[in-house]
Enzyme design. Structure first.
Site, PDB file in Angstrom:
ATOM      1  N   GLY A  39      -7.765 -10.779   0.532  1.00  0.00           N
ATOM      2  CA  GLY A  39      -7.983  -9.369   0.278  1.00  0.00           C
ATOM      3  C   GLY A  39      -6.721  -8.539   0.389  1.00  0.00           C
ATOM      4  N   HIS A  40      -6.852  -7.370   0.993  1.00  0.00           N
ATOM      5  CA  HIS A  40      -5.776  -6.377   1.007  1.00  0.00           C
ATOM      6  C   HIS A  40      -4.692  -6.693   2.034  1.00  0.00           C
ATOM      7  CE1 HIS A  40      -4.182  -2.467  -0.061  1.00  0.00           C
ATOM      8  NE2 HIS A  40      -4.215  -2.042   1.188  1.00  0.00           N
ATOM      9  N   PHE A  41      -5.086  -7.222   3.194  1.00  0.00           N
ATOM     10  CA  PHE A  41      -4.134  -7.517   4.263  1.00  0.00           C
ATOM     11  C   PHE A  41      -3.909  -9.022   4.364  1.00  0.00           C
ATOM     12  CE2 PHE A  41      -5.206  -3.204   5.641  1.00  0.00           C
ATOM     13  CZ  PHE A  41      -3.968  -2.728   6.062  1.00  0.00           C
ATOM     14  N   ASP A  97       0.836  -1.195   0.000  1.00  0.00           N
ATOM     15  CA  ASP A  97       0.000   0.000   0.000  1.00  0.00           C
ATOM     16  C   ASP A  97       0.881   1.259   0.000  1.00  0.00           C
ATOM     17  OD1 ASP A  97      -3.181   0.499   0.685  1.00  0.00           O
ATOM     18  OD2 ASP A  97      -1.923   2.064   1.559  1.00  0.00           O
TER      19      ASP A  97
END
Length: 288
Positions: free
Chosen positions: A264-266, A103
């Site tokens: 997902g993102h994490f 990120d």
């Protein structure tokens, strides 16, 4: 298992917190966190790497346990965050290191690599975007609007990203079994985001995010030299940086490894062992 040390260093007058583990003479890996987290996101990965590598994971200014001067006292930009990170690495005497970016850690890492490509031994990107392909428009529309025209008409859309529902969503979206993700993650982030004045810190970085895509062509040119091996491990269902952003690295980086994981993102919260497995195999291959 190597002990993890929790340290601070003063860089340009600011205390920067960092986690450190492993032998100082081992190959170094610098872990750069994203929004809205801190080096806390690497708390379980660091011990899995530290027996073989020297691991350093700083908190960006305004995040985690690092200093958080107000937005009136410090000009929060990605250039500034990269400058502080570079200063920390110089202070620690680190002039050769692999980068693990997530990120916000990606635009910080890209600046480090573009300034000193000879220092970077490898790049591991876990939802660390470097291509226009990666932006999921439904997520980014509000931020682009705010960056182009900050003001009362556009601020509510991005201010919502500071709230509990949005932070919790970042951790849970795309995760097949949400019960694997500890609520400690988003509660930790929310407590730090809720510090007085930190909302203005985050809004400043939201405005500055538009400076990152213009760096991408230079990054791609660097990757095409083949100097820096690349591993991309992303959540297949990441709705912030989509999987096309991971696959795009293969366009420019020779022999780039790309792995899409059902998450997902994490990813480190739900698929730690999977990510760590790809990472260790990659590092053994490119750093041996």
């Amino acid at each position: 298992m190597s002990a993890v040390h929790h340290r601070t260093a003063v860089v340009d007058g600011h205390e920067i917190f960092y986690r450190e583990a492993g032998r100082a003479d081992a190959p170094t890996i610098v872990l750069l966190h994203g929004y809205p987290s801190s080096s806390f996101m690497f708390r379980e990965l660091i011990p899995l790497l530290a027996d073989d590598y020297h691991v350093v994971a700083p908190d960006h200014l305004g995040f985690g346990c690092s200093d958080a001067p107000s937005a009136e006292e410090f000009d929060y930009t990605f250039d500034a965050l990269a400058g502080l990170t570079s200063g920390l690495l110089d202070l620690l005497g680190l002039d050769r290191y692999a980068l693990y970016v997530h990120d916000y850690g990606a635009p910080v890492g890209w600046r480090l690599a573009l300034a000193h490509p000879e220092r970077v031994t490898a790049v591991v990107t876990q939802s660390g975007n470097g291509y226009e392909d990666g932006f999921v428009e439904s997520f980014w529309a509000d931020l682009w609007a705010y960056a182009a025209d900050p003001g009362p008409a556009t601020e509510p859309g991005v201010r919502a990203a500071l709230g509990a529902d949005a932070v919790r969503w970042q951790y849970l979206h795309g995760v097949p079994d949400p019960s694997l993700v500890s609520p400690d993650t988003w509660e930790h982030d929310l407590a730090l985001l809720s510090r007085e004045g930190n909302d203005r810190v985050q809004l400043a970085l939201f405005r500055d995010y538009a400076t990152n895509p213009p760096l991408y062509p230079r990054l791609h040119e660097l990757l095409r030299t083949g100097m820096i091996p690349v591993l991309a491990v992303w959540g297949r269902d990441d709705e912030i940086f989509g999987p096309a952003g991971a696959e795009a690295f293969a366009r420019d980086a020779p022999d780039a490894e790309v792995h899409l994981v059902d998450g997902g993102h994490f990813l480190l919260e739900s698929h730690l062992d999977v990510v760590a497995g790809y990472l260790r195999r990659f590092l053994r291959r490119v750093l041996s």
